[in-house]
Design a protein around this motif. Structure first.
Motif, PDB file in Angstrom:
ATOM      1  N   LEU A 230     -17.827 -31.096  11.740  1.00 46.54           N
ATOM      2  CA  LEU A 230     -16.505 -31.689  11.546  1.00 46.54           C
ATOM      3  C   LEU A 230     -15.620 -30.798  10.690  1.00 46.54           C
ATOM      4  CD1 LEU A 230     -17.416 -35.445  10.981  1.00 46.54           C
ATOM      5  CD2 LEU A 230     -16.209 -34.463  12.937  1.00 46.54           C
ATOM      6  N   ASN A 231     -16.199 -30.190   9.679  1.00 43.71           N
ATOM      7  CA  ASN A 231     -15.428 -29.277   8.830  1.00 43.71           C
ATOM      8  C   ASN A 231     -14.944 -28.075   9.637  1.00 43.71           C
ATOM      9  OD1 ASN A 231     -14.493 -28.243   6.221  1.00 43.71           O
ATOM     10  ND2 ASN A 231     -16.118 -26.724   6.459  1.00 43.71           N
ATOM     11  N   ALA A 232     -15.805 -27.571  10.528  1.00 43.22           N
ATOM     12  CA  ALA A 232     -15.407 -26.422  11.350  1.00 43.22           C
ATOM     13  C   ALA A 232     -14.271 -26.790  12.295  1.00 43.22           C
ATOM     14  CB  ALA A 232     -16.609 -25.911  12.142  1.00 43.22           C
ATOM     15  N   LEU A 233     -14.315 -27.991  12.881  1.00 46.18           N
ATOM     16  CA  LEU A 233     -13.227 -28.428  13.760  1.00 46.18           C
ATOM     17  C   LEU A 233     -11.938 -28.628  12.977  1.00 46.18           C
ATOM     18  CD1 LEU A 233     -15.153 -30.995  16.009  1.00 46.18           C
ATOM     19  CD2 LEU A 233     -14.514 -28.635  16.567  1.00 46.18           C
ATOM     20  N   SER A 234     -12.072 -29.056  11.730  1.00 45.70           N
ATOM     21  CA  SER A 234     -10.884 -29.219  10.886  1.00 45.70           C
ATOM     22  C   SER A 234     -10.262 -27.868  10.562  1.00 45.70           C
ATOM     23  CB  SER A 234     -11.257 -29.953   9.601  1.00 45.70           C
ATOM     24  OG  SER A 234     -10.167 -30.032   8.717  1.00 45.70           O
ATOM     25  N   GLN A 237      -8.099 -26.567  13.014  1.00 45.83           N
ATOM     26  CA  GLN A 237      -6.877 -27.369  13.121  1.00 45.83           C
ATOM     27  C   GLN A 237      -6.864 -28.222  14.373  1.00 45.83           C
ATOM     28  OE1 GLN A 237      -3.647 -24.546  12.734  1.00 45.83           O
ATOM     29  NE2 GLN A 237      -3.999 -24.264  10.549  1.00 45.83           N
ATOM     30  N   LEU A 238      -8.084 -28.719  14.751  1.00 49.48           N
ATOM     31  CA  LEU A 238      -8.204 -29.612  15.896  1.00 49.48           C
ATOM     32  C   LEU A 238      -8.403 -31.054  15.468  1.00 49.48           C
ATOM     33  CD1 LEU A 238     -10.547 -27.494  18.202  1.00 49.48           C
ATOM     34  CD2 LEU A 238      -8.053 -27.617  18.203  1.00 49.48           C
ATOM     35  N   THR A 239      -8.834 -31.291  14.227  1.00 52.68           N
ATOM     36  CA  THR A 239      -9.009 -32.640  13.701  1.00 52.68           C
ATOM     37  C   THR A 239      -8.495 -32.650  12.265  1.00 52.68           C
ATOM     38  OG1 THR A 239     -11.215 -32.323  12.724  1.00 52.68           O
ATOM     39  CG2 THR A 239     -11.135 -32.856  15.065  1.00 52.68           C
ATOM     40  N   ASP A 240      -8.532 -33.858  11.689  1.00 54.41           N
ATOM     41  CA  ASP A 240      -8.041 -33.972  10.313  1.00 54.41           C
ATOM     42  C   ASP A 240      -9.149 -33.838   9.278  1.00 54.41           C
ATOM     43  OD1 ASP A 240      -9.436 -36.291  10.613  1.00 54.41           O
ATOM     44  OD2 ASP A 240      -7.735 -37.640  10.295  1.00 54.41           O
ATOM     45  N   GLY A 241     -10.365 -33.524   9.718  1.00 55.05           N
ATOM     46  CA  GLY A 241     -11.452 -33.290   8.769  1.00 55.05           C
ATOM     47  C   GLY A 241     -12.259 -34.516   8.450  1.00 55.05           C
ATOM     48  N   MET A 242     -11.658 -35.704   8.442  1.00 56.37           N
ATOM     49  CA  MET A 242     -12.373 -36.949   8.170  1.00 56.37           C
ATOM     50  C   MET A 242     -12.009 -37.975   9.241  1.00 56.37           C
ATOM     51  SD  MET A 242     -14.391 -37.067   5.488  1.00 56.37           S
ATOM     52  CE  MET A 242     -14.787 -36.105   4.009  1.00 56.37           C
ATOM     53  N   PRO A 243     -12.296 -37.683  10.511  1.00 58.20           N
ATOM     54  CA  PRO A 243     -11.867 -38.589  11.569  1.00 58.20           C
ATOM     55  C   PRO A 243     -12.735 -39.839  11.611  1.00 58.20           C
ATOM     56  CG  PRO A 243     -13.236 -36.853  12.484  1.00 58.20           C
ATOM     57  CD  PRO A 243     -13.077 -36.550  11.023  1.00 58.20           C
ATOM     58  N   GLY A 244     -12.180 -40.869  12.199  1.00 54.71           N
ATOM     59  CA  GLY A 244     -13.007 -42.034  12.512  1.00 54.71           C
ATOM     60  C   GLY A 244     -12.971 -43.119  11.472  1.00 54.71           C
ATOM     61  N   LEU A 245     -13.690 -42.965  10.371  1.00 60.24           N
ATOM     62  CA  LEU A 245     -13.941 -44.076   9.466  1.00 60.24           C
ATOM     63  C   LEU A 245     -13.464 -43.775   8.056  1.00 60.24           C
ATOM     64  CD1 LEU A 245     -17.532 -44.975  10.651  1.00 60.24           C
ATOM     65  CD2 LEU A 245     -15.410 -46.088  11.296  1.00 60.24           C
ATOM     66  N   GLY A 246     -12.861 -44.767   7.438  1.00 58.33           N
ATOM     67  CA  GLY A 246     -12.417 -44.668   6.060  1.00 58.33           C
ATOM     68  C   GLY A 246     -13.336 -45.423   5.131  1.00 58.33           C
ATOM     69  N   PRO A 247     -13.033 -45.436   3.860  1.00 59.75           N
ATOM     70  CA  PRO A 247     -13.923 -46.059   2.866  1.00 59.75           C
ATOM     71  C   PRO A 247     -14.035 -47.570   3.005  1.00 59.75           C
ATOM     72  CG  PRO A 247     -11.848 -45.350   1.868  1.00 59.75           C
ATOM     73  CD  PRO A 247     -11.869 -44.795   3.248  1.00 59.75           C
ATOM     74  N   TYR A 312     -20.610 -41.598  14.692  1.00 61.22           N
ATOM     75  CA  TYR A 312     -19.353 -42.097  15.235  1.00 61.22           C
ATOM     76  C   TYR A 312     -18.206 -41.141  14.883  1.00 61.22           C
ATOM     77  CZ  TYR A 312     -15.093 -44.806  15.701  1.00 61.22           C
ATOM     78  OH  TYR A 312     -13.821 -45.208  16.020  1.00 61.22           O
ATOM     79  N   SER A 313     -18.184 -40.667  13.654  1.00 57.45           N
ATOM     80  CA  SER A 313     -17.126 -39.746  13.236  1.00 57.45           C
ATOM     81  C   SER A 313     -17.177 -38.450  14.034  1.00 57.45           C
ATOM     82  CB  SER A 313     -17.255 -39.460  11.736  1.00 57.45           C
ATOM     83  OG  SER A 313     -17.129 -40.645  10.982  1.00 57.45           O
ATOM     84  N   VAL A 314     -18.370 -37.979  14.339  1.00 52.29           N
ATOM     85  CA  VAL A 314     -18.506 -36.757  15.143  1.00 52.29           C
ATOM     86  C   VAL A 314     -18.008 -36.994  16.562  1.00 52.29           C
ATOM     87  CG1 VAL A 314     -20.188 -35.221  16.205  1.00 52.29           C
ATOM     88  CG2 VAL A 314     -20.330 -35.705  13.781  1.00 52.29           C
ATOM     89  N   ASP A 315     -18.339 -38.139  17.132  1.00 51.35           N
ATOM     90  CA  ASP A 315     -17.831 -38.449  18.474  1.00 51.35           C
ATOM     91  C   ASP A 315     -16.312 -38.430  18.496  1.00 51.35           C
ATOM     92  OD1 ASP A 315     -20.378 -38.725  19.404  1.00 51.35           O
ATOM     93  OD2 ASP A 315     -20.414 -40.913  19.301  1.00 51.35           O
ATOM     94  N   VAL A 316     -15.711 -39.076  17.499  1.00 51.37           N
ATOM     95  CA  VAL A 316     -14.253 -39.101  17.418  1.00 51.37           C
ATOM     96  C   VAL A 316     -13.710 -37.692  17.216  1.00 51.37           C
ATOM     97  CG1 VAL A 316     -12.291 -39.899  16.044  1.00 51.37           C
ATOM     98  CG2 VAL A 316     -14.165 -41.466  16.570  1.00 51.37           C
TER      99      VAL A 316
END
Length: 835
Positions: A230-234, A237-247, A312-316
């Motif tokens: 996920l960090n590499a995709l961020s 500049q393809l994702t926001d780094g923390m996609p999917g789920l929040g706290p 789930y976050s990786v899928d998103v």
């Protein structure tokens, strides 16, 4: 040590030069090595002042220790600003996540310095680390060499994306970091497929952390490598780094899940006394106690929750990245994705299910289930933003649930394996627990015996997926799927889970608004879901008392018996490999056969009586179409009265289907030479058409101006063309064409009391215009439809037709009719041939 005019370190006598990457040899840094080894040992055994450091503090202390040593050593070697050398950390030290026995990943970067000087610096830097028995993954490179390696090796590139400056020439390090990241962003389009293929291969090799008895915390699906992905995709500049789920999500969000798995792996290293990624069963209790989590079951539940949050976050993240890839060449000229309607307030956009622009989640409680049903039917994921918007704005469903919401739930459950990612996404975002509050006690609950493959909540979803393949075996497919979904809902609460679950099943059935008799059947399914397998495998079937005991427990209810029979197989198949086999199948089948001998025979389907108002309209003759609201929102009753001529049922059903009206139930009869057909329908989008339009279309169809079957085929093809394939799951069968069914169709014949008449009951799965196709097939095969009773339960159909054969009621005639019916219903997909 003195510097030459170029700023290069000038070393006196030292150890002989060795090429980078060579093994350890004796050096003069024994004192340094001993000091470093003692400091590491103190941290791992007791921390400071004999106080045991917790996992995060230990990682921070290890990072500080090694950074201090490396910077001090760098100063000693003359590795200072503007010297042409830099010590760069990657891996755990680069991420500030250094574990007790992880490798120390270092790059000695230099600005094309003299090879002899480079070798001498490398020797004096690496040898003390080796003497301290620290595993070292090292390299010595110029900036162009490092960039070349990153361009050629995707694993090396992922490591350098996390590089961090430790000592020396910071500008040199910055050039490396910025160069690698710029190169990664530019080349991501051509490297994305390789990255995803590498990820899938890793998942296949290491399995899912959430459902493994001894998971691989680093490489398993939902593990630390996925967070790095996920960090590499961020960075690309393809994702926001923390996609999917929040706290605020049930699992606490991605950051918390990452930290928890990192803490477990830290303690695993400390307990094992060496580097280890796989959590073994014998270490689980000690690690759970060290982290103050509890025993091994508590630890397994925490790992499942965290890994599924990451998964789930990786899928998103991967879906978002796939849709965000920069387009080049002719692909730039392609039109952007259009928004294709799927249901009221639900559309498809770029391969995801999203809300329509005019959707109002705050005022539409049933929108959650419509979104889920659309995703399951079309095999598409739900957009993360849509799930977040629903979680924040959608109101609670009133109790009892509207019929449409229950029907959409049945559609989700009836979609088989496609339901699993839909329910998983809803559960991770808190929506599933809002619909079923009882789910919280079993969420991520680990099984207590090794034969189970899944956590309890996932087992229930898998059971429902298997049960969707058995819907044509039973008269009540809706109760089968609901019972499969909640049969173990009583686990995790203490006591006999069957007894506890039965009480919860009554609660759930009432919330769904089921008839009291259906609630009683659902409750009995949960209470006795183990009755058939336990009796068949542990008791003597030749003893009449054994069979009588089962019949008495079920109250002589034949429908309940067949539901439990199908549930027993689905439950076993969802438990794990080898649980269901020929031996168990034959024993349960024999028990069921003997129970049926003690029970009454099956009741014949009977038509619904016509209402007085319908009789009066039928006696007037002509074509009449009336449309009015039903007893739930978005549901309407369409009454069609027309001359009882061949093909009238097919034409009426075809007109409704072409107007995007889904038939939930229908009662079809005749009086005074007129066919009286009553349909309960739901519009797919917006408001229903006016009755006058339906009447006009019916007259056109009767006059032969509309080829209904051809138009329905085009509508069916349009639905199939919207199927979607997951970019990270190429080769799987998650997107099943709509003409394929989870369960094979089944035709049951009953002898009717009428002379020359027979009742055909069809159990199958729904498709666009199915009732129109069935009626046309029956009429073309020479059978006269006297009456019919149609029920659509989610995605399952149970239709009964009373057919008048006259004197031609022969076995051959029935076989001809049955073949005609089976030719138009959805069929199971062909079995895949082995490679």
């Amino acid at each position: 040590m003195h510097s030459d005019p170029k700023g290069s370190p000038n070393f006196g006598p030292g150890p002989s030069a060795q090429s980078a990457g060579s093994g350890p040899i004796s050096s003069g840094g024994s004192d340094e090595a001993a000091d470093l080894a003692r400091a590491r040992k103190a941290l791992l055994t007791g921390g400071t002042k004999n106080r045991r450091l917790d996992a995060p503090a230990l990682r921070h202390a290890l990072v500080d220790l090694h950074e201090f040593w490396l910077t001090t050593k760098g100063v000693e070697l003359g590795i200072k600003p503007d010297c042409g050398f830099a010590i760069v950390a990657v891996g755990g030290l680069g991420r500030r996540e250094l574990l007790p026995y992880s490798d120390l990943d270092l790059i000695l970067l230099h600005d094309d310095m003299d090879p002899a000087v480079v070798a001498q610096v490398a020797d004096r830097l690496w040898y003390p680390l080796w003497d301290a028995h620290i595993k070292l993954d090292h390299s010595v490179r110029t900036l162009p060499q490092a960039l070349q390696v990153a361009a050629a090796d995707i694993t090396a590139a992922l490591g350098m994306l996390e590089a961090r400056h430790i000592a020396g020439d910071v500008e040199l390090t910055n050039l490396l970091i910025s160069g690698v990241r710029r190169q990664w962003r530019v080349d991501i389009r051509s490297r994305f497929d390789e990255l995803i293929t590498q990820t899938r291969t890793r998942w296949e090799r290491s399995g899912e952390i959430a459902h493994r008895a001894e998971p691989d915390l680093k490489s398993g699906r939902g593990g630390l490598r996925d967070v790095q992905l996920l960090n590499a995709l961020s960075i690309a500049q393809l994702t926001d780094g923390m996609p999917g789920l929040g706290p605020n999500s049930p699992g606490g969000g991605l950051a918390l899940a990452h930290r928890r798995i990192l803490d477990v792996r830290t303690e695993l290293h400390r307990v094992a006394g060496r580097a280890r990624d796989q959590l073994q069963a014998q270490d689980a209790d000690e690690i759970g106690a060290a982290l103050r989590i509890g025993d091994r079951f508590d630890l397994a539940r925490l790992l499942s929750e965290s890994a599924r949050t990451i998964s789930y976050s990786v899928d998103v993240g991967i879906r978002t990245a796939s849709n965000s890839l920069p387009r080049r060449g002719l692909s730039r000229l392609r039109r952007p994705p259009v928004r294709r309607p799927l249901d009221e307030g639900v559309v498809e956009h770029a391969g995801e299910v999203v809300l329509a622009r005019d959707a109002r989640p705050k005022k539409d409680p049933g929108l959650i289930m419509r979104v889920a049903a659309a995703a399951a039917v079309n095999g598409m994921p739900i957009s993360a933003s849509t799930l977040g918007r629903l979680a924040d704005n959608a109101p609670e469903l009133r109790e009892p649930w509207p019929k449409n919401a229950v029907n959409d739930l049945l559609v989700v459950l009836g979609s088989g394996s496609r339901a699993v990612p839909v329910i998983e996404a809803m559960d991770r975002t808190g929506l599933w627990g809002r619909l079923l509050p009882e789910w919280g006690a079993i969420r991520d609950l680990p099984p207590r015996d090794a034969v189970h493959t899944w956590t309890v909540d996932r087992h229930l979803v898998e059971t429902a997926a298997y049960a969707s393949g058995f819907t044509t075996r039973v008269a009540r497919p809706d109760l089968l799927m609901l019972g499969a979904l909640i049969h173990d809902i009583g686990k995790g609460r203490g006591g006999d889970h069957s007894v506890v679950g039965a009480e919860l099943a009554t609660q759930i059935g009432n919330r769904l608004g089921l008839w009291p008799s259906d609630v009683a059947v659902l409750t009995a399914m949960v209470r006795y879901h183990l009755l058939l397998p336990e009796t068949a495998t542990r008791r003597d079937l030749d003893d009449p008392a054994t069979v009588q005991r089962v019949v008495d427990a079920l109250g002589g209810d034949g429908i309940l018996l067949e539901l439990l029979h199908a549930l027993a197989e689905a439950d076993s198949l969802a438990t794990g490999p080898g649980v269901w086999g020929d031996w168990k199948s034959s024993l349960i089948g024999e028990l069921v056969r003997r129970c049926r001998l003690l029970m009454a025979g099956e009741e014949l389907p009977i038509p619904d009586p016509l209402e007085p108002a319908q009789l009066a309209v039928a006696e007037d003759g002509g074509v009449h179409v009336a449309l009015g609201p039903a007893d739930s929102a978005h549901t309407y009753v369409v009454t069609v009265v027309a001359p009882d001529t061949p093909g009238m049922l097919s034409r009426a059903a075809g007109v409704l289907a072409l107007q995007s009206l889904r038939v939930h139930s229908a009662s079809l009869g005749s009086h005074a030479g007129s066919a009286v057909n009553t349909f309960v329908v739901t519009p797919r989008f917006g408001a229903p058409p006016q009755a006058v339009l339906l009447r006009q279309e019916l007259i056109r169809a009767s006059a032969g101006e509309l080829d209904l079957l051809e138009l329905l085929d085009a509508k069916d093809e349009e639905a199939r063309s919207g199927q979607w394939e997951d970019p990270i799951a190429a080769g799987n069968d998650s997107a099943v064409p709509v003409q394929y069914a989870q369960a094979p169709p089944r035709v049951i014949w009953f002898d009717s009391p009428g002379e020359g008449q027979a009742i055909l009951e069809l159990r199958t799965e729904d498709r666009v215009g199915l009732l129109c196709r069935l009626a046309a097939a029956l009429e073309h095969s020479g059978a006269d439809i006297r009456w019919a009773k149609v029920a659509t339960l989610g995605s399952s159909v149970v239709d009964a037709f009373c057919l008048d054969f006259g004197e031609a009621d022969t076995r051959a005639a029935r076989e001809r009719v049955e073949a005609a019916v089976l030719a138009v219903v959805p069929v199971p997909p062909p079995e895949k041939k082995p490679d």
